[in-house]
Design a protein around this motif. Structure first.
Motif, short mmCIF file in Angstrom:
data_model
loop_
_atom_site.label_atom_id
_atom_site.label_comp_id
_atom_site.label_asym_id
_atom_site.label_seq_id
_atom_site.Cartn_x
_atom_site.Cartn_y
_atom_site.Cartn_z
N THR A 1 0.85 -1.18 0.00
CA THR A 1 0.00 0.00 0.00
C THR A 1 0.89 1.24 0.00
O THR A 1 1.95 1.26 0.64
CB THR A 1 -0.93 0.02 1.23
N ILE B 1 0.67 4.04 1.45
CA ILE B 1 0.57 4.91 2.62
C ILE B 1 1.94 5.28 3.21
O ILE B 1 2.23 6.46 3.40
CB ILE B 1 -0.33 4.27 3.70
N TYR C 1 3.71 7.69 0.90
CA TYR C 1 3.08 9.02 0.90
C TYR C 1 3.53 9.82 2.14
O TYR C 1 3.80 11.02 2.06
CB TYR C 1 1.56 8.89 0.93
N ILE D 1 -6.83 5.31 7.54
CA ILE D 1 -5.71 4.46 7.12
C ILE D 1 -6.16 3.00 7.07
O ILE D 1 -5.80 2.26 6.14
CB ILE D 1 -4.52 4.63 8.07
N LYS E 1 -8.04 2.39 3.93
CA LYS E 1 -7.12 2.41 2.78
C LYS E 1 -6.36 1.09 2.68
O LYS E 1 -6.18 0.55 1.57
CB LYS E 1 -6.16 3.58 2.95
N PHE F 1 -2.58 11.68 3.32
CA PHE F 1 -1.40 11.07 3.93
C PHE F 1 -0.17 11.97 3.80
O PHE F 1 0.66 12.03 4.70
CB PHE F 1 -1.15 9.70 3.33
#
Length: 393
Positions: free
Chosen positions: A30, A32, A35, A130, A133, A273
């Motif tokens: 992912t 995240i 980011y 989160i 996501k 993010f």
């Protein structure tokens, strides 16, 4: 700021996010954590103007709202109600295991009692943005452990509906009557929204289901933002207000709304993010790094335990229990908001919360991605010994 400069800076940020997203795709994780790191890099090596930062801040709030709205579209009101009832005990365990470490850490760090209570709130609350996501990026929305994760996040928001009004009233020196009124208003608003989603969701779905895709997009987006804004003004999570709108919509209109909203969600979720990373001042990191790391390790383990126990009670096997635990680890936007309330009480609370949120937001998604490799290590079942081969007769 001139319009051209604004476009150049925003375009550069969004183009960087595109590169980061491609790198995450190649790594099979992912995006995240990448980011977040991109946000730190932007904050450290690039000075954005006030207008781009304000746009990114607003976009981050919209991203959290849209993440929860599209997650709500995946579930019916009946499923949500049943999941919350089935996981009430897990909610109590969650509160005990994750609020307490922050409270104790606050006292050990010399915070005032009120600041320690705020740090308890910081460590308690999973980032539902989160978590949603992670579930979507890794294709886990239909997994057996997902309803447990969802129920824990919603129960936490119910607790926050009581926690925030009380804390806010105490911080401004409110009377006992003022505290009670704020609490009643917040809980009544949440209860009313939940009741309307449960009872009259089918009516809302019929009203919103218009033939024009453009009209549907504008109507749904407007409704989500209005409900989220009203929820925030009433001291209820804006994201949970949007989540309840998603729960209320069902059938054909939910499928169409999902297709229309997804591009906007992906854009603003990335901004959401990056904004975390932009908020972090690297000069404030060294003094709070050690307590932030210790809190991450302790509350990462306690939040993992909540997911592990909850999924186990639902009959989920080892790998799913591992996924539930790791998905609940990240803390996020609400933890930053709670810490912001107490900056006047303990100046180090803000930097501590920012570093802590960053560490958990990286740890959770990374561990969740490698469930296939790590989950077997926690399986206490030992392989059965093979019977010895029969000897010659």
């Amino acid at each position: 700021m001139e319009l051209g400069q604004l476009f150049l800076e925003l375009g550069g940020v969004i183009f960087l996010l595109a590169l980061v997203g491609r790198a995450a795709g190649r790594l099979g994780i992912t995006p995240i954590p990448l980011y977040l790191l991109a946000g730190i890099g932007l904050g450290a090596f690039m000075s954005l103007g006030n207008a781009p930062e304000e746009f990114i801040h607003t976009g981050a709030e919209i991203g959290a709202v849209l993440l929860l709205f599209t997650l709500g579209l995946e579930y019916t009101s009946e499923e949500l109600s049943n999941n919350m009832k089935a996981n009430r005990q897990i909610g109590i365990i969650d509160l005990a295991l994750n609020f307490t470490p922050g409270l104790i850490a606050g006292f050990l760090l010399g915070f005032t009692p009120m600041a320690a209570v705020l740090l308890g709130g910081v460590t308690y609350l999973t980032s539902s943005g989160i978590a949603s996501k992670i579930l979507r990026d890794l294709g886990r929305l239909g997994n057996r452990e997902t309803p447990v994760i969802l129920a824990v996040c919603v129960i936490e928001d119910v607790v926050m509906a009581a926690y925030l009004p009380v804390v806010a009233a105490l911080l401004i020196g409110g009377t006992l009557v003022a505290v009670g009124v704020n609490l009643l208003v917040a809980l009544a608003a949440f209860g009313l929204a939940f009741f309307l989603a449960l009872r009259y969701g089918h009516v809302l779905s019929r009203v919103m289901n218009v033939p024009s895709d453009e009209a549907l997009l504008l109507g749904v987006l407007g409704l989500v933002l209005v409900v989220a804004g009203a929820a925030d003004l009433l001291k209820v999570s804006a994201a949970i207000g949007a989540f309840l709108v998603g729960i209320a919509l069902s059938g054909e209109v939910a499928d169409r709304a999902r297709r229309q909203i997804e591009p906007l969600r992906d854009l603003f979720a990335a901004v959401f993010f990056v904004f975390f990373g932009l908020q972090l001042n690297l000069a404030e990191v060294p003094p709070v790094l050690l307590p932030a790391v210790l809190l991450t390790l302790i509350t990462g383990a306690t939040k993992f335990a909540v997911g592990w126990i909850g999924a186990g009670r639902a009959g989920v096997q080892i790998r799913g229990r591992f996924r539930a635990g790791t998905t609940l680890i990240p803390r996020g936007e609400f933890s930053i908001l709670i810490a912001g309330l107490g900056l006047g009480l303990a100046p180090s609370l803000g930097p501590l919360a920012a570093v802590y949120v960053l560490l958990t937001a990286i740890l959770g998604p990374v561990l969740s991605r490698f469930d296939a490799q790590l989950a077997p290590l926690l399986d206490r079942k030992k392989p059965e010994k093979q019977a010895p081969a029969p000897g010659p007769t």
